[in-house]
Design a protein around this motif. Structure first.
Motif, PDB file in Angstrom:
ATOM      1  N   TYR A   1       0.835  -1.193   0.000  1.00 44.12           N
ATOM      2  CA  TYR A   1       0.000   0.000   0.000  1.00 44.12           C
ATOM      3  C   TYR A   1       0.875   1.251   0.000  1.00 44.12           C
ATOM      4  O   TYR A   1       1.950   1.268   0.600  1.00 44.12           O
ATOM      5  CB  TYR A   1      -0.902   0.050   1.235  1.00 44.12           C
ATOM      6  CG  TYR A   1      -1.794  -1.137   1.437  1.00 44.12           C
ATOM      7  CD1 TYR A   1      -2.254  -1.900   0.366  1.00 44.12           C
ATOM      8  CD2 TYR A   1      -2.196  -1.511   2.723  1.00 44.12           C
ATOM      9  CE1 TYR A   1      -3.099  -2.989   0.566  1.00 44.12           C
ATOM     10  CE2 TYR A   1      -3.033  -2.595   2.935  1.00 44.12           C
ATOM     11  CZ  TYR A   1      -3.474  -3.334   1.863  1.00 44.12           C
ATOM     12  OH  TYR A   1      -4.302  -4.410   2.060  1.00 44.12           O
ATOM     13  N   THR A   2       0.420   2.283  -0.653  1.00 43.22           N
ATOM     14  CA  THR A   2       1.158   3.548  -0.670  1.00 43.22           C
ATOM     15  C   THR A   2       0.223   4.705  -0.384  1.00 43.22           C
ATOM     16  O   THR A   2      -0.793   4.866  -1.053  1.00 43.22           O
ATOM     17  CB  THR A   2       1.808   3.782  -2.048  1.00 43.22           C
ATOM     18  OG1 THR A   2       0.796   3.741  -3.061  1.00 43.22           O
ATOM     19  CG2 THR A   2       2.843   2.714  -2.363  1.00 43.22           C
TER      20      THR A   2
ATOM     21  N   GLY B   1      -1.929   7.239   2.415  1.00 37.82           N
ATOM     22  CA  GLY B   1      -3.314   7.434   2.793  1.00 37.82           C
ATOM     23  C   GLY B   1      -4.068   6.202   3.247  1.00 37.82           C
ATOM     24  O   GLY B   1      -5.287   6.258   3.431  1.00 37.82           O
ATOM     25  N   THR B   2      -3.389   5.088   3.416  1.00 40.56           N
ATOM     26  CA  THR B   2      -4.068   3.865   3.842  1.00 40.56           C
ATOM     27  C   THR B   2      -4.241   3.873   5.353  1.00 40.56           C
ATOM     28  O   THR B   2      -3.288   4.133   6.083  1.00 40.56           O
ATOM     29  CB  THR B   2      -3.242   2.624   3.441  1.00 40.56           C
ATOM     30  OG1 THR B   2      -3.036   2.646   2.038  1.00 40.56           O
ATOM     31  CG2 THR B   2      -3.957   1.353   3.835  1.00 40.56           C
TER      32      THR B   2
ATOM     33  N   ARG C   1      -5.040  -1.148  -2.374  1.00 42.05           N
ATOM     34  CA  ARG C   1      -3.926  -1.113  -3.324  1.00 42.05           C
ATOM     35  C   ARG C   1      -4.210  -0.189  -4.507  1.00 42.05           C
ATOM     36  O   ARG C   1      -3.296   0.449  -5.040  1.00 42.05           O
ATOM     37  CB  ARG C   1      -3.624  -2.523  -3.836  1.00 42.05           C
ATOM     38  CG  ARG C   1      -2.903  -3.414  -2.851  1.00 42.05           C
ATOM     39  CD  ARG C   1      -2.234  -4.594  -3.541  1.00 42.05           C
ATOM     40  NE  ARG C   1      -3.170  -5.425  -4.291  1.00 42.05           N
ATOM     41  CZ  ARG C   1      -3.277  -5.420  -5.608  1.00 42.05           C
ATOM     42  NH1 ARG C   1      -2.494  -4.631  -6.343  1.00 42.05           N
ATOM     43  NH2 ARG C   1      -4.159  -6.199  -6.209  1.00 42.05           N
ATOM     44  N   ASN C   2      -5.469  -0.137  -4.913  1.00 42.31           N
ATOM     45  CA  ASN C   2      -5.846   0.675  -6.082  1.00 42.31           C
ATOM     46  C   ASN C   2      -6.205   2.115  -5.734  1.00 42.31           C
ATOM     47  O   ASN C   2      -6.636   2.873  -6.604  1.00 42.31           O
ATOM     48  CB  ASN C   2      -7.027   0.019  -6.802  1.00 42.31           C
ATOM     49  CG  ASN C   2      -6.658  -1.299  -7.457  1.00 42.31           C
ATOM     50  OD1 ASN C   2      -5.482  -1.579  -7.683  1.00 42.31           O
ATOM     51  ND2 ASN C   2      -7.647  -2.112  -7.756  1.00 42.31           N
ATOM     52  N   HIS C   3      -6.065   2.470  -4.461  1.00 38.97           N
ATOM     53  CA  HIS C   3      -6.354   3.832  -3.994  1.00 38.97           C
ATOM     54  C   HIS C   3      -7.818   4.217  -4.221  1.00 38.97           C
ATOM     55  O   HIS C   3      -8.143   5.381  -4.438  1.00 38.97           O
ATOM     56  CB  HIS C   3      -5.442   4.856  -4.682  1.00 38.97           C
ATOM     57  CG  HIS C   3      -3.983   4.569  -4.535  1.00 38.97           C
ATOM     58  ND1 HIS C   3      -3.307   4.713  -3.342  1.00 38.97           N
ATOM     59  CD2 HIS C   3      -3.064   4.108  -5.430  1.00 38.97           C
ATOM     60  CE1 HIS C   3      -2.029   4.380  -3.507  1.00 38.97           C
ATOM     61  NE2 HIS C   3      -1.870   3.997  -4.756  1.00 38.97           N
ATOM     62  N   THR C   4      -8.713   3.232  -4.167  1.00 37.60           N
ATOM     63  CA  THR C   4     -10.143   3.517  -4.308  1.00 37.60           C
ATOM     64  C   THR C   4     -10.877   3.358  -2.979  1.00 37.60           C
ATOM     65  O   THR C   4     -12.096   3.549  -2.920  1.00 37.60           O
ATOM     66  CB  THR C   4     -10.783   2.577  -5.346  1.00 37.60           C
ATOM     67  OG1 THR C   4     -10.620   1.215  -4.935  1.00 37.60           O
ATOM     68  CG2 THR C   4     -10.142   2.783  -6.716  1.00 37.60           C
TER      69      THR C   4
END
Length: 244
Positions: free
Chosen positions: A143-144, A146-147, A214-217
């Motif tokens: 993860y990158t 904002g998680t 993972r998809n930043h959604t």
């Protein structure tokens, strides 16, 4: 058990390479002469393991690192990492590094594709090898930015709960539900909530949450999209009937 050829290259201080039995470090003659206890210590240095396209580089900086612990955490990588990759992130790297650090006072941490373990922790807790199961999941997560940390750690402990190989011997369990808890407590508390969701709401919810992260959604509304309820509503349902 790993099927196929396992290549091992020993890169100790003497720069000598030799072939040994898979998942075992061959003790030197002088070490063997000191008796069985001494032979259980892993030599300081770096070992590279490869199997079926997967690669593990293990750097041991602790002269007292136990051979049995080494064997188990290497087995965890080759046995569990491919399963986690297939389920959670097929595109993730197949090459990672373990570092055994005698100067690190925590338990373990992951940075990029490197997991650093506390030598002192393994000395005091030799059965707690599933810390490796938790940490390799962090590499899978990848993860990158904002998680939510509570969800990241909760998923990693959920994976330890589902895929762990030695939790019972280590005395590691998920805690019983308490009204004083919150789903944001992270680690085992969140992991138990996620396990309950998998058992009672959606068997794919953790897989789907991981994909969104993972998809930043991922947003607060992701829970509604996946289950029809907010996370707070789900937590209330869990508290009303928390049996797994």
């Amino acid at each position: 058990m790993i099927i196929g050829t396992l290549g091992i290259f020993l890169l100790f201080a003497c720069s000598k390479s030799e072939n040994v039995t898979p998942y075992q470090t061959a003790p030197k003659a002088e070490t063997r002469a000191k008796g069985e206890a001494a032979a259980l210590a892993v030599p300081v240095g770096t070992v590279v393991y490869t199997s079926n396209g997967y690669k593990l580089t293990l750097t041991n900086n602790d002269p007292n690192f136990n051979e049995t612990v080494r064997q188990k955490i290497v087995d965890i990588f080759f046995g569990k990492y491919p399963q986690l990759l297939t389920r959670f992130n097929p595109g993730v790297t197949k090459s990672i590094t373990y570092v055994i650090d005698p100067n690190y006072s925590g338990v373990a941490y992951t940075s990029g594709t490197t997991v650093t373990y506390s030598a002192a922790w393994f000395q005091s807790n030799p059965q707690d090898v599933d810390v490796a199961t938790h940490e390799i999941m962090h590499i899978i997560q990848a993860y990158t930015g904002g998680t939510p940390g509570w969800l990241t750690e909760g998923i990693a402990d959920l994976v330890r709960y589902r895929y762990g190989v030695n939790n019972a011997a280590a005395g590691w369990t998920l805690p019983a539900y308490s009204s004083s808890q919150s789903y944001t407590n992270a680690y085992r508390v969140t992991a138990r909530f996620l396990a309950w969701l998998e058992n009672h709401v959606s068997s794919t919810i953790v897989t789907n949450l991981n994909t969104a992260l993972r998809n930043h959604t991922y947003t607060a509304n992701t829970w509604v999209t996946l289950t029809g309820k907010t996370v707070d509503q789900l937590w209330a349902d869990y508290g009303a009937n928390p049996a797994l």
